[in-house]
Design a protein around this motif. Structure first.
Motif, PDB file in Angstrom:
ATOM      1  N   SER A  35       0.802  -1.223   0.000  1.00  0.00           N
ATOM      2  CA  SER A  35       0.000   0.000   0.000  1.00  0.00           C
ATOM      3  C   SER A  35       0.836   1.275   0.000  1.00  0.00           C
ATOM      4  O   SER A  35       0.285   2.365  -0.069  1.00  0.00           O
ATOM      5  N   ASN A  36       2.177   1.145   0.076  1.00  0.00           N
ATOM      6  CA  ASN A  36       3.069   2.304   0.026  1.00  0.00           C
ATOM      7  C   ASN A  36       4.491   1.818  -0.245  1.00  0.00           C
ATOM      8  O   ASN A  36       4.729   0.611  -0.341  1.00  0.00           O
ATOM      9  N   THR A  37       5.441   2.730  -0.332  1.00  0.00           N
ATOM     10  CA  THR A  37       6.806   2.374  -0.730  1.00  0.00           C
ATOM     11  C   THR A  37       7.515   1.497   0.307  1.00  0.00           C
ATOM     12  O   THR A  37       8.210   0.558  -0.057  1.00  0.00           O
ATOM     13  N   VAL A  38       7.349   1.799   1.582  1.00  0.00           N
ATOM     14  CA  VAL A  38       7.960   0.950   2.612  1.00  0.00           C
ATOM     15  C   VAL A  38       7.342  -0.450   2.542  1.00  0.00           C
ATOM     16  O   VAL A  38       8.049  -1.460   2.585  1.00  0.00           O
ATOM     17  N   ASP A  39       6.035  -0.502   2.403  1.00  0.00           N
ATOM     18  CA  ASP A  39       5.328  -1.778   2.293  1.00  0.00           C
ATOM     19  C   ASP A  39       5.788  -2.556   1.053  1.00  0.00           C
ATOM     20  O   ASP A  39       5.869  -3.782   1.082  1.00  0.00           O
ATOM     21  N   ASP A  40       6.127  -1.837  -0.038  1.00  0.00           N
ATOM     22  CA  ASP A  40       6.681  -2.493  -1.234  1.00  0.00           C
ATOM     23  C   ASP A  40       7.888  -3.334  -0.843  1.00  0.00           C
ATOM     24  O   ASP A  40       7.959  -4.524  -1.125  1.00  0.00           O
ATOM     25  N   ALA A  41       8.859  -2.679  -0.208  1.00  0.00           N
ATOM     26  CA  ALA A  41      10.113  -3.357   0.141  1.00  0.00           C
ATOM     27  C   ALA A  41       9.870  -4.506   1.113  1.00  0.00           C
ATOM     28  O   ALA A  41      10.438  -5.592   0.958  1.00  0.00           O
ATOM     29  N   VAL A  42       9.019  -4.280   2.106  1.00  0.00           N
ATOM     30  CA  VAL A  42       8.724  -5.317   3.102  1.00  0.00           C
ATOM     31  C   VAL A  42       8.086  -6.536   2.434  1.00  0.00           C
ATOM     32  O   VAL A  42       8.449  -7.681   2.723  1.00  0.00           O
ATOM     33  N   LYS A  43       7.158  -6.315   1.522  1.00  0.00           N
ATOM     34  CA  LYS A  43       6.447  -7.434   0.891  1.00  0.00           C
ATOM     35  C   LYS A  43       7.236  -8.082  -0.244  1.00  0.00           C
ATOM     36  O   LYS A  43       6.996  -9.229  -0.589  1.00  0.00           O
ATOM     37  N   ILE A  44       8.169  -7.354  -0.818  1.00  0.00           N
ATOM     38  CA  ILE A  44       9.047  -7.920  -1.851  1.00  0.00           C
ATOM     39  C   ILE A  44      10.026  -8.907  -1.219  1.00  0.00           C
ATOM     40  O   ILE A  44      10.324  -9.950  -1.795  1.00  0.00           O
ATOM     41  N   LYS A  45      10.508  -8.576  -0.029  1.00  0.00           N
ATOM     42  CA  LYS A  45      11.591  -9.340   0.604  1.00  0.00           C
ATOM     43  C   LYS A  45      11.332 -10.850   0.673  1.00  0.00           C
ATOM     44  O   LYS A  45      12.176 -11.632   0.221  1.00  0.00           O
ATOM     45  N   PRO A  46      10.209 -11.323   1.219  1.00  0.00           N
ATOM     46  CA  PRO A  46      10.025 -12.782   1.279  1.00  0.00           C
ATOM     47  C   PRO A  46       9.896 -13.435  -0.100  1.00  0.00           C
ATOM     48  O   PRO A  46      10.279 -14.596  -0.276  1.00  0.00           O
ATOM     49  N   ILE A  47       9.398 -12.699  -1.064  1.00  0.00           N
ATOM     50  CA  ILE A  47       9.242 -13.255  -2.423  1.00  0.00           C
ATOM     51  C   ILE A  47      10.611 -13.502  -3.036  1.00  0.00           C
ATOM     52  O   ILE A  47      10.879 -14.579  -3.570  1.00  0.00           O
ATOM     53  N   VAL A  48      11.502 -12.514  -2.954  1.00  0.00           N
ATOM     54  CA  VAL A  48      12.821 -12.664  -3.579  1.00  0.00           C
ATOM     55  C   VAL A  48      13.770 -13.501  -2.723  1.00  0.00           C
ATOM     56  O   VAL A  48      14.702 -14.103  -3.240  1.00  0.00           O
ATOM     57  N   LYS A  49      13.525 -13.521  -1.416  1.00  0.00           N
ATOM     58  CA  LYS A  49      14.356 -14.321  -0.520  1.00  0.00           C
ATOM     59  C   LYS A  49      14.218 -15.816  -0.845  1.00  0.00           C
ATOM     60  O   LYS A  49      15.145 -16.595  -0.632  1.00  0.00           O
ATOM     61  N   ALA A  50      13.069 -16.210  -1.352  1.00  0.00           N
ATOM     62  CA  ALA A  50      12.810 -17.613  -1.690  1.00  0.00           C
ATOM     63  C   ALA A  50      13.563 -18.047  -2.952  1.00  0.00           C
ATOM     64  O   ALA A  50      13.623 -19.228  -3.262  1.00  0.00           O
ATOM     65  N   LEU A  51      14.142 -17.096  -3.668  1.00  0.00           N
ATOM     66  CA  LEU A  51      14.878 -17.394  -4.900  1.00  0.00           C
ATOM     67  C   LEU A  51      16.371 -17.475  -4.595  1.00  0.00           C
ATOM     68  O   LEU A  51      16.844 -16.873  -3.638  1.00  0.00           O
ATOM     69  N   ASN A  52      17.093 -18.173  -5.425  1.00  0.00           N
ATOM     70  CA  ASN A  52      18.547 -18.240  -5.276  1.00  0.00           C
ATOM     71  C   ASN A  52      19.218 -17.359  -6.314  1.00  0.00           C
ATOM     72  O   ASN A  52      18.769 -17.291  -7.446  1.00  0.00           O
ATOM     73  N   GLN A  53      20.298 -16.721  -5.910  1.00  0.00           N
ATOM     74  CA  GLN A  53      21.146 -16.000  -6.856  1.00  0.00           C
ATOM     75  C   GLN A  53      20.357 -14.998  -7.706  1.00  0.00           C
ATOM     76  O   GLN A  53      20.216 -15.174  -8.914  1.00  0.00           O
ATOM     77  N   VAL A  54      19.839 -13.947  -7.068  1.00  0.00           N
ATOM     78  CA  VAL A  54      19.122 -12.924  -7.830  1.00  0.00           C
ATOM     79  C   VAL A  54      19.728 -11.547  -7.622  1.00  0.00           C
ATOM     80  O   VAL A  54      20.325 -11.255  -6.595  1.00  0.00           O
ATOM     81  N   ARG A  55      19.539 -10.735  -8.629  1.00  0.00           N
ATOM     82  CA  ARG A  55      19.909  -9.321  -8.624  1.00  0.00           C
ATOM     83  C   ARG A  55      18.582  -8.585  -8.856  1.00  0.00           C
ATOM     84  O   ARG A  55      17.775  -9.005  -9.688  1.00  0.00           O
ATOM     85  N   LEU A  56      18.352  -7.516  -8.136  1.00  0.00           N
ATOM     86  CA  LEU A  56      17.087  -6.795  -8.234  1.00  0.00           C
ATOM     87  C   LEU A  56      17.263  -5.478  -8.977  1.00  0.00           C
ATOM     88  O   LEU A  56      18.142  -4.691  -8.634  1.00  0.00           O
ATOM     89  N   THR A  57      16.436  -5.269  -9.984  1.00  0.00           N
ATOM     90  CA  THR A  57      16.391  -3.988 -10.689  1.00  0.00           C
ATOM     91  C   THR A  57      15.058  -3.341 -10.333  1.00  0.00           C
ATOM     92  O   THR A  57      13.996  -3.836 -10.723  1.00  0.00           O
ATOM     93  N   VAL A  58      15.125  -2.271  -9.565  1.00  0.00           N
ATOM     94  CA  VAL A  58      13.927  -1.599  -9.067  1.00  0.00           C
ATOM     95  C   VAL A  58      13.594  -0.446  -9.999  1.00  0.00           C
ATOM     96  O   VAL A  58      14.402   0.473 -10.191  1.00  0.00           O
ATOM     97  N   ILE A  59      12.395  -0.504 -10.576  1.00  0.00           N
ATOM     98  CA  ILE A  59      11.954   0.498 -11.550  1.00  0.00           C
ATOM     99  C   ILE A  59      10.906   1.394 -10.903  1.00  0.00           C
ATOM    100  O   ILE A  59       9.848   0.927 -10.475  1.00  0.00           O
TER     101      ILE A  59
END
Length: 163
Positions: free
Chosen positions: A82-106
């Motif tokens: 619902s906001n920018t801080v919430d973006d980062a908080v909710k992104i974290k578990p999704i990408v944490k479940a992946l191996n070897q990733v680089r994030l490009t934030v647009i």
């Protein structure tokens, strides 16, 4: 080899789901740099300031990206934020479940400084790259957003980040 996750931050849409110019500029950039080995993560649930429709903002974004050439199987779960801080908080578990990733934030050019402050803290264990897409807004609308961002950044710097 690290997989690149293209993260498109949410922006306003109309009550009937029509994406704003701001949202489309971010999505168009994502579609323009998408490669078949990339993964895509769309953010945005609901909020009075950006989406009062019956579907999450991220769903409109995904449909737009598919229509513009992004492969259906490239999408990760939505971060229904619902906001920018919430973006980062909710992104974290999704990408944490992946191996070897680089994030490009647009995001948008006017939003970039605040996004970096927030994401460099919450997602500090990831390799992060940022893209601030040109907004193509009227000078008045752009200046209003820049003013809002300056206040938000000042608040983070003075009070810290709460999440």
């Amino acid at each position: 080899m690290k997989k690149n996750v293209l993260i498109v931050l949410g922006a306003p849409n109309s009550p009937d789901g029509k994406l704003s110019v701001i949202s489309k500029s971010r999505l168009n950039h994502c579609a323009s740099i998408f490669a078949k080995e990339n993964l895509v993560l769309c953010t945005g649930g609901w909020g009075d300031q950006f989406n009062t429709s019956n579907k999450p903002h991220a769903q409109y974004c995904k449909a737009y990206l598919i229509k513009n050439g992004v492969l259906r199987h490239a999408f990760l779960d939505f971060a229904l934020s619902s906001n920018t801080v919430d973006d980062a908080v909710k992104i974290k578990p999704i990408v944490k479940a992946l191996n070897q990733v680089r994030l490009t934030v647009i995001t948008s050019d006017y939003h970039l400084e605040r996004v970096k402050l927030i994401f460099n803290e919450i997602l500090k264990s990831f390799e992060l790259k940022y893209v601030g897409v040109k907004s193509n807004l009227s000078e008045e609308a752009y200046n209003k957003l820049v003013s809002h961002e300056k206040k938000a950044v000042k608040s983070i710097l003075e009070n810290g980040l709460y999440y």
